[in-house]
Design a protein around this motif. Structure first.
Motif, PDB file in Angstrom:
ATOM      1  N   CYS A 113      -2.282   3.615   9.981  1.00  0.00           N
ATOM      2  CA  CYS A 113      -2.862   4.963   9.937  1.00  0.00           C
ATOM      3  C   CYS A 113      -1.871   5.968   9.347  1.00  0.00           C
ATOM      4  N   SER A 168      -0.724   8.987   2.362  1.00  0.00           N
ATOM      5  CA  SER A 168      -1.369   8.943   1.048  1.00  0.00           C
ATOM      6  C   SER A 168      -2.330  10.110   0.864  1.00  0.00           C
ATOM      7  N   CYS A 205      -2.040   5.616   5.586  1.00  0.00           N
ATOM      8  CA  CYS A 205      -3.253   6.290   5.086  1.00  0.00           C
ATOM      9  C   CYS A 205      -3.082   7.807   5.096  1.00  0.00           C
ATOM     10  N   TYR A 249       0.806  -1.228   0.000  1.00  0.00           N
ATOM     11  CA  TYR A 249       0.000   0.000   0.000  1.00  0.00           C
ATOM     12  C   TYR A 249       0.837   1.275   0.000  1.00  0.00           C
ATOM     13  N   SER A 281       4.289   7.957   4.674  1.00  0.00           N
ATOM     14  CA  SER A 281       3.902   6.620   4.217  1.00  0.00           C
ATOM     15  C   SER A 281       5.033   5.623   4.453  1.00  0.00           C
ATOM     16  N   TYR A 340      -7.931   5.712  -0.283  1.00  0.00           N
ATOM     17  CA  TYR A 340      -6.740   5.898   0.534  1.00  0.00           C
ATOM     18  C   TYR A 340      -6.898   5.345   1.950  1.00  0.00           C
ATOM     19  N   PHE A 341      -8.105   4.949   2.305  1.00  0.00           N
ATOM     20  CA  PHE A 341      -8.316   4.298   3.600  1.00  0.00           C
ATOM     21  C   PHE A 341      -8.253   2.773   3.486  1.00  0.00           C
ATOM     22  N   THR A 342      -7.949   2.271   2.286  1.00  0.00           N
ATOM     23  CA  THR A 342      -7.894   0.835   2.061  1.00  0.00           C
ATOM     24  C   THR A 342      -6.905   0.107   2.973  1.00  0.00           C
TER      25      THR A 342
END
Length: 293
Positions: A277, A283, A280, A100, A129, A250-252
């Motif tokens: 978190c 991102s 996320c 991610y 990230s 973006y919360f995936t």
């Protein structure tokens, strides 16, 4: 179809994609990393033939067709095998988190290669990230370099595949934005992924494929999730609120980890959720840096 309904369908795609880490790992435990992935993408490709249809290749840009095929197939193989080769279920979820990094990397690639304008805080977003992934790999203590090294050393192939896959998917998104011109080759790409994995399965020593009801159920769920998700996402992008869908995607990492933890019965530490978190937030910060005032 109304815009709100199309957006809701697009959000369902995000939910379905979030289940992939747990389902792919579950299938690979019964059918093997390569055999399980081959079965998943074959079934998903057949489903896409029904839901999306086979693309008219004559209308495709040659650059998109070639680059899209190579990048998509390479990414999906990296993702599936990185999850399948992970030493433990918890490690598979961690490997999924490495994957991610792609949302932040996609924005970085868009800036570098597509002329995307961005504000200065895209750099802190990328760093956040990366910090989040490092935090996840550090185990229960968070950012711990010794633990990170030991974690990676226990299953280096999984982490390498996930890390490389994040860059490949960012490149695929960049190529798609530049050359696709509204065309969608997803059915062809998924079928080619399945074919490539079957070639690998039959040309190299692989563990036997052991079918059981739990594995078969996960295989069907995974194929349905992948096939329906791409069809739903296509509807959302064409007719829904694209900005809302982008934010939702973006919360995936957090949603994916929660579903994988449930599906695999693999509890995750508080430090893991902190790192998720951060990924996320990084991102979202990168995305916000590209938005106009």
């Amino acid at each position: 179809m109304t815009k709100n309904r199309a957006t809701s369908i697009g959000l369902i795609a995000i939910l379905l994609w979030s289940s992939m880490v747990g389902l792919i790992r579950g299938v690979s435990e019964g059918l093997g990393p390569v055999g399980g992935a081959a079965a998943i993408y074959t079934c998903s490709g057949l489903l896409l033939l029904v839901t999306v249809g086979f693309p008219k290749l004559k209308t495709f840009s040659t650059r998109y067709l070639i680059a899209g095929c190579v990048l998509f197939v390479s990414y999906e193989i990296c993702l599936a095998l990185s999850l399948g080769y992970a030493a433990t279920r918890q490690q598979a979820i961690e490997v999924g988190m490495v994957n991610y990094l792609w949302p932040s990397l996609t924005i970085a690639f868009a800036i570098l290669f597509n002329g995307q304008k961005a504000r200065w805080w895209v750099v802190p977003g990328l760093l956040l990230s990366l910090l989040g992934v490092s935090w996840v790999l550090g185990g229960k203590e968070g950012l711990n370099l010794v633990e990170i090294k030991q974690n990676i050393a226990s299953s280096p192939l999984s982490y390498i595949l996930a890390f490389v896959g994040a860059f490949i998917w960012a490149a695929y998104c960049t190529v798609t934005a530049k050359y696709a011109k509204g065309k969608n080759g997803i059915t062809l790409f998924v079928l080619l992924t399945g074919l490539s994995l079957w070639i690998q399965y039959f040309s190299s020593p692989q563990p036997p494929m052991v079918f059981s009801w739990p594995v078969v159920i996960k295989l069907v769920m995974c194929a349905l999730s992948l096939g329906i998700a791409y069809a739903a996402w296509n509807i959302g992008i064409l007719h829904g609120n694209v900005s809302l869908l982008a934010v939702g995607s973006y919360f995936t990492p957090v949603l994916s980890s929660a579903l994988a933890s449930f599906l695999l019965s693999a509890p995750l530490s508080w430090a893991f959720w902190q790192g998720a978190c951060m990924v996320c937030a990084g991102s979202l910060l990168c995305w916000a840096a590209t938005r106009r005032s």
